[in-house]
Every structure is written in C-alpha cells, then in structure tokens.
Design a protein around this motif. Structure first.
Motif, PDB file in Angstrom:
ATOM      1  N   PRO A  26       0.705  -1.197  -0.222  1.00 48.55           N
ATOM      2  CA  PRO A  26      -0.105  -0.178   0.215  1.00 48.55           C
ATOM      3  C   PRO A  26       0.823   1.214   0.039  1.00 48.55           C
ATOM      4  O   PRO A  26       2.038   1.336   0.320  1.00 48.55           O
ATOM      5  N   LYS A  30      -1.649   4.670   3.365  1.00 44.30           N
ATOM      6  CA  LYS A  30      -2.740   3.562   3.547  1.00 44.30           C
ATOM      7  C   LYS A  30      -2.486   2.199   4.495  1.00 44.30           C
ATOM      8  O   LYS A  30      -3.272   1.715   4.408  1.00 44.30           O
ATOM      9  N   GLY A  31      -1.113   2.303   4.953  1.00 40.77           N
ATOM     10  CA  GLY A  31      -0.915   1.375   5.974  1.00 40.77           C
ATOM     11  C   GLY A  31       0.433   0.741   5.476  1.00 40.77           C
ATOM     12  O   GLY A  31       1.102   0.942   4.593  1.00 40.77           O
ATOM     13  N   THR A  32       0.753  -0.449   6.168  1.00 44.46           N
ATOM     14  CA  THR A  32       1.873  -1.245   5.886  1.00 44.46           C
ATOM     15  C   THR A  32       1.575  -2.531   5.083  1.00 44.46           C
ATOM     16  O   THR A  32       0.546  -2.782   4.681  1.00 44.46           O
ATOM     17  N   PHE A  34       1.350  -6.233   3.695  1.00 40.87           N
ATOM     18  CA  PHE A  34       0.758  -7.271   4.166  1.00 40.87           C
ATOM     19  C   PHE A  34       0.750  -8.422   2.990  1.00 40.87           C
ATOM     20  O   PHE A  34       0.832  -8.207   1.669  1.00 40.87           O
ATOM     21  N   GLY A  51      -8.040  -8.588   0.208  1.00 39.90           N
ATOM     22  CA  GLY A  51      -7.398  -7.897   1.188  1.00 39.90           C
ATOM     23  C   GLY A  51      -7.096  -6.573   0.768  1.00 39.90           C
ATOM     24  O   GLY A  51      -7.328  -5.629   1.681  1.00 39.90           O
ATOM     25  N   ILE A  52      -6.962  -6.080  -0.424  1.00 37.18           N
ATOM     26  CA  ILE A  52      -6.915  -4.685  -0.791  1.00 37.18           C
ATOM     27  C   ILE A  52      -8.218  -3.945  -0.540  1.00 37.18           C
ATOM     28  O   ILE A  52      -8.117  -2.794   0.118  1.00 37.18           O
ATOM     29  N   GLU A  54     -10.675  -4.896   1.547  1.00 35.31           N
ATOM     30  CA  GLU A  54     -10.976  -4.922   2.979  1.00 35.31           C
ATOM     31  C   GLU A  54     -10.327  -3.797   3.633  1.00 35.31           C
ATOM     32  O   GLU A  54     -11.026  -3.143   4.479  1.00 35.31           O
ATOM     33  N   ARG A  55      -9.088  -3.678   3.373  1.00 34.22           N
ATOM     34  CA  ARG A  55      -8.374  -2.439   4.080  1.00 34.22           C
ATOM     35  C   ARG A  55      -8.790  -0.962   3.621  1.00 34.22           C
ATOM     36  O   ARG A  55      -8.690  -0.183   4.545  1.00 34.22           O
ATOM     37  N   LEU A  56      -9.045  -1.001   2.110  1.00 36.46           N
ATOM     38  CA  LEU A  56      -9.499   0.320   1.548  1.00 36.46           C
ATOM     39  C   LEU A  56     -11.088   0.919   2.187  1.00 36.46           C
ATOM     40  O   LEU A  56     -11.365   1.983   2.071  1.00 36.46           O
ATOM     41  N   GLU A  57     -11.639  -0.287   2.487  1.00 29.36           N
ATOM     42  CA  GLU A  57     -13.000  -0.021   2.951  1.00 29.36           C
ATOM     43  C   GLU A  57     -13.229   0.419   4.470  1.00 29.36           C
ATOM     44  O   GLU A  57     -14.373   0.325   4.747  1.00 29.36           O
ATOM     45  N   LYS A  58     -12.408   0.336   5.233  1.00 28.00           N
ATOM     46  CA  LYS A  58     -12.225   0.513   6.555  1.00 28.00           C
ATOM     47  C   LYS A  58     -12.413   1.905   6.768  1.00 28.00           C
ATOM     48  O   LYS A  58     -12.050   2.765   6.278  1.00 28.00           O
TER      49      LYS A  58
END
Length: 58
Positions: A26, A30-32, A34, A51-52, A54-58
């Motif tokens: 990312p 946007k984070g680390t 994974f 996974g992408i 899920e992380r973007l929709e947080k």
C-alpha cells in the motif's frame, strides 16, 4: 509478477508447486505491507485483491 488493484501494487510469485505468495504494497498513507499464501496463482490474485478491498473500505 506485479499487478495493480484499486491503485495499489501487489506481487504474486510461486514458492512451490502448490504454494503461491502474494504481497501487497500500500501507499505510505494507506498502511503497511501485508501478505499471505494460496494454493494457486488465481487464488493468490483473488486473495490479494480481497485484502486490498477490505483495507480500503475500513
């Protein structure tokens, strides 16, 4: 192999005949990074994209 999904880069590469690793990179804000493993290349691509998403929709 490098891919992009929703403007996020990820790699998928084969570790063994039945094990593919995917790594998501990312952007800094946007984070680390994974990763995970899947039994096929197609499933690794799907898992990375999921996974992408899920992380973007947080």
């Amino acid at each position: 192999m490098k891919f992009e999904h929703r403007d996020v880069t990820f790699d998928v590469h084969q570790q063994t005949d039945k094990k593919w690793e995917w790594i998501v990179y990312p952007k800094a804000e946007k984070g680390t990074r994974f990763s995970g493993t899947s039994p096929t290349e197609a499933e690794a691509n799907k898992a990375a994209c999921k996974g992408i998403d899920e992380r973007l929709e947080k």
